[in-house]
Design a protein around this motif. Structure first.
Motif, PDB file in Angstrom:
ATOM      1  N   HIS A   1      57.589  27.032  42.909  1.00 58.95           N
ATOM      2  CA  HIS A   1      57.429  27.326  41.473  1.00 58.95           C
ATOM      3  C   HIS A   1      56.118  26.771  40.935  1.00 58.95           C
ATOM      4  O   HIS A   1      55.497  27.380  40.048  1.00 58.95           O
ATOM      5  N   PHE A   2      55.697  25.614  41.460  1.00 51.82           N
ATOM      6  CA  PHE A   2      54.505  24.944  40.929  1.00 51.82           C
ATOM      7  C   PHE A   2      53.217  25.335  41.647  1.00 51.82           C
ATOM      8  O   PHE A   2      52.152  24.816  41.321  1.00 51.82           O
ATOM      9  N   ALA A   3      53.315  26.218  42.625  1.00 52.24           N
ATOM     10  CA  ALA A   3      52.132  26.546  43.430  1.00 52.24           C
ATOM     11  C   ALA A   3      51.181  27.501  42.726  1.00 52.24           C
ATOM     12  O   ALA A   3      49.960  27.431  42.927  1.00 52.24           O
TER      13      ALA A   3
ATOM     14  N   VAL B   1      55.093  13.835  39.400  1.00 56.40           N
ATOM     15  CA  VAL B   1      55.265  12.880  40.491  1.00 56.40           C
ATOM     16  C   VAL B   1      55.357  13.611  41.824  1.00 56.40           C
ATOM     17  O   VAL B   1      56.273  14.416  42.033  1.00 56.40           O
ATOM     18  N   ASN B   2      54.412  13.337  42.720  1.00 58.92           N
ATOM     19  CA  ASN B   2      54.572  13.809  44.091  1.00 58.92           C
ATOM     20  C   ASN B   2      55.326  12.740  44.856  1.00 58.92           C
ATOM     21  O   ASN B   2      54.773  11.707  45.233  1.00 58.92           O
TER      22      ASN B   2
ATOM     23  N   GLY C   1      50.508  16.390  51.435  1.00 56.30           N
ATOM     24  CA  GLY C   1      49.221  15.823  51.059  1.00 56.30           C
ATOM     25  C   GLY C   1      48.875  14.559  51.808  1.00 56.30           C
ATOM     26  O   GLY C   1      47.746  14.066  51.727  1.00 56.30           O
ATOM     27  N   MET C   2      49.837  14.009  52.561  1.00 58.26           N
ATOM     28  CA  MET C   2      49.576  12.828  53.376  1.00 58.26           C
ATOM     29  C   MET C   2      48.743  13.217  54.590  1.00 58.26           C
ATOM     30  O   MET C   2      48.825  14.338  55.086  1.00 58.26           O
TER      31      MET C   2
ATOM     32  N   LEU D   1      49.715  19.616  49.539  1.00 58.97           N
ATOM     33  CA  LEU D   1      50.625  19.869  48.432  1.00 58.97           C
ATOM     34  C   LEU D   1      50.068  20.999  47.581  1.00 58.97           C
ATOM     35  O   LEU D   1      48.920  20.937  47.132  1.00 58.97           O
ATOM     36  N   ALA D   2      50.877  22.018  47.364  1.00 56.16           N
ATOM     37  CA  ALA D   2      50.465  23.142  46.517  1.00 56.16           C
ATOM     38  C   ALA D   2      51.014  22.928  45.116  1.00 56.16           C
ATOM     39  O   ALA D   2      52.192  23.201  44.850  1.00 56.16           O
ATOM     40  N   PHE D   3      50.177  22.394  44.235  1.00 60.49           N
ATOM     41  CA  PHE D   3      50.583  22.182  42.846  1.00 60.49           C
ATOM     42  C   PHE D   3      49.432  22.591  41.949  1.00 60.49           C
ATOM     43  O   PHE D   3      48.329  22.038  42.040  1.00 60.49           O
ATOM     44  N   ASP D   4      49.680  23.558  41.087  1.00 63.93           N
ATOM     45  CA  ASP D   4      48.656  24.017  40.152  1.00 63.93           C
ATOM     46  C   ASP D   4      48.783  23.220  38.856  1.00 63.93           C
ATOM     47  O   ASP D   4      49.863  23.177  38.252  1.00 63.93           O
TER      48      ASP D   4
END
Length: 287
Positions: free
Chosen positions: A181-183, A201-202, A207-208, A214-217
């Motif tokens: 949903h947040f990508a 909050v991730n 992303g590590m 991490l796919a976050f727009d």
């Protein structure tokens, strides 16, 4: 009492990226205490053997527990602290003088520590978008629900996210959605956020170093949001870099790591760590 200087460890799979030895050794050095803290690579199939050997090892006082063992370790312990029992996740194991192993969870306290000043303020509304459904996410969900946040928990399995909310935050109108949903970009028009507290909050390993990105727009982040990434390797994740460039306040995983380590340190070595040196420690961890 142990006959050798106290030894604590951090266990996980992988474990090479852990910064916990740097933190605990730094505090031991500043306090002039004998003892050590090391990292131990422990795979799932060797977890029981590790605990069986360690509980009889002279000097071994306990261990911190990282992915993927925070839940699987529970049946192997003799007792659970109430918080760990509620969360269903353990990140700290302490051996008593008679060899009993007790599991604790210091993630919630460590996570909240860098937010304490903001949380001391009164807000018209508090909302957190939490990415992830693993052991750390459990602690974060419970901690933020206790602080009056409305939660949106995103995971690859929304049913798991819903189950966590039902168990850990049964009060309130919380939401479980798919991580995707947040990508993508959204054109949602956020209302006036003056007087509100918004968190992104991730709480996942995305992303590590060595993991998927991490796919976050950031169009999903309301104005004035605080972007908090609990990943510690790299210290500056892509999410934090992008959030800073967009003008958001950010908190990196080192802040949570130091906060939860402080609680564990006192359990392991019987004295609180010297927090007056946090700036020096943070600089050392960032190198």
């Amino acid at each position: 009492m142990t006959s050798l200087p106290p030894l604590a460890q951090v266990i996980g799979d992988p474990i090479a990226q852990s910064k916990s030895p740097i933190i605990h050794r730094f505090w031991l050095e500043k306090l002039g205490l004998s003892g050590d803290y090391t990292a131990a690579h422990v795979s799932a199939e060797h977890l029981a053997d590790y605990l069986g050997t360690s509980r009889t090892k002279s000097g071994w006082v306990g261990c911190n527990v990282t992915m993927p063992h925070k839940q699987d370790i529970i049946p192997l312990l003799d007792a659970l602290d109430p918080t760990a029992a509620k969360l269903g996740a353990v990140n700290t194991v302490v051996r008593s003088d008679d060899g009993l192993l007790t599991g604790y969870n210091t993630d919630a306290g460590g996570f909240l520590e860098p937010l304490r000043q903001e949380l001391a303020n009164n807000h018209l509304f508090r909302m957190a978008r939490i990415l992830g459904t693993g052991g750390a996410a459990r602690a974060i969900i419970a901690a933020l629900a206790d602080q009056g946040f409305t939660l949106v928990v995103a995971g690859r399995d929304p049913a798991k996210a819903r189950a966590l909310l039902d168990k850990l935050a049964p009060e309130g109108e919380h939401h479980a959605i798919h991580l995707s949903h947040f990508a993508d970009t959204t054109d949602f028009a956020f209302d006036d956020r003056e007087g509100c507290m918004d968190l992104i909050v991730n709480a996942s390993p995305l992303g590590m170093t060595g993991n998927e990105p991490l796919a976050f727009d950031l169009s999903h982040a309301p104005p004035r949001s605080i972007v908090y990434d609990i990943v510690t390797s790299p210290v500056e994740t892509a999410l934090l870099t992008e959030a800073k460039a967009a003008g958001f306040r950010t908190i990196g995983g080192l802040a949570m790591l130091i906060g939860q380590a402080a609680i564990a340190f006192e359990k392991f070595y019987g004295t609180p760590p010297p927090r007056a040196h946090d700036a020096e420690l943070m600089k050392r961890l960032s190198q």
